[in-house]
Design an enzyme around this catalytic site. Structure first.
Site, mmCIF file in Angstrom:
data_model
loop_
_atom_site.group_PDB
_atom_site.id
_atom_site.type_symbol
_atom_site.label_atom_id
_atom_site.label_comp_id
_atom_site.label_asym_id
_atom_site.label_seq_id
_atom_site.Cartn_x
_atom_site.Cartn_y
_atom_site.Cartn_z
ATOM 1 N N CYS A 182 0.533 4.229 2.387
ATOM 2 C CA CYS A 182 0.686 3.485 3.866
ATOM 3 C C CYS A 182 1.895 3.509 4.478
ATOM 4 C CB CYS A 182 0.215 1.764 3.981
ATOM 5 S SG CYS A 182 -1.464 1.888 3.840
ATOM 6 N N CYS B 77 0.407 -1.261 0.109
ATOM 7 C CA CYS B 77 -0.441 0.690 -0.206
ATOM 8 C C CYS B 77 1.187 1.624 -0.143
ATOM 9 C CB CYS B 77 -0.800 0.547 1.026
ATOM 10 S SG CYS B 77 -1.727 1.666 1.980
#
Length: 110
Positions: A36, A33
């Site tokens: 993230c 991600c």
């Protein structure tokens, strides 16, 4: 992960998060991600700044699916803040350090 950023798992969730005497910030993330990874330095900075006052850690949603599913985590990064075993705030997406600090101030942490 920085040394003061904890690793939360399905196995330690109750003892490390729900039963914690101090507030807990949990960053739900996954290695693939991009957002993230963008949020990681902010989480690490907060972990250093609030060490001893707030537990701050991450939960890999690929490796731990039971807890995020039970908390209705539908997008990552999602950061949940717990106090007394209850979710008190939810921040979805990449948020600023000041937004996390404002949430902690509501809990009396500064």
């Amino acid at each position: 992960m920085a040394a003061n950023v904890l690793d939360f798992t399905d196995a330690n969730w109750k003892s490390d998060v729900l039963d914690s005497e101090i507030p807990v910030i949990v960053d739900f993330w996954a290695p693939w991600c991009g957002p993230c990874r963008m949020l990681a330095p902010t989480i690490e900075k907060l972990a250093g700044e609030f060490e001893g006052k707030v537990k701050i850690g991450k939960m890999n949603t690929d490796e731990n699916q039971e807890t995020p599913g039970g908390l209705r985590i539908s997008a990552i990064p999602t950061v949940l803040i717990f106090q007394g075993g209850k979710e008190v705030d939810r921040l979805v997406g990449v948020n600023t350090e000041s937004k996390f600090k404002a949430s902690l101030e509501k809990l009396g942490v500064s």
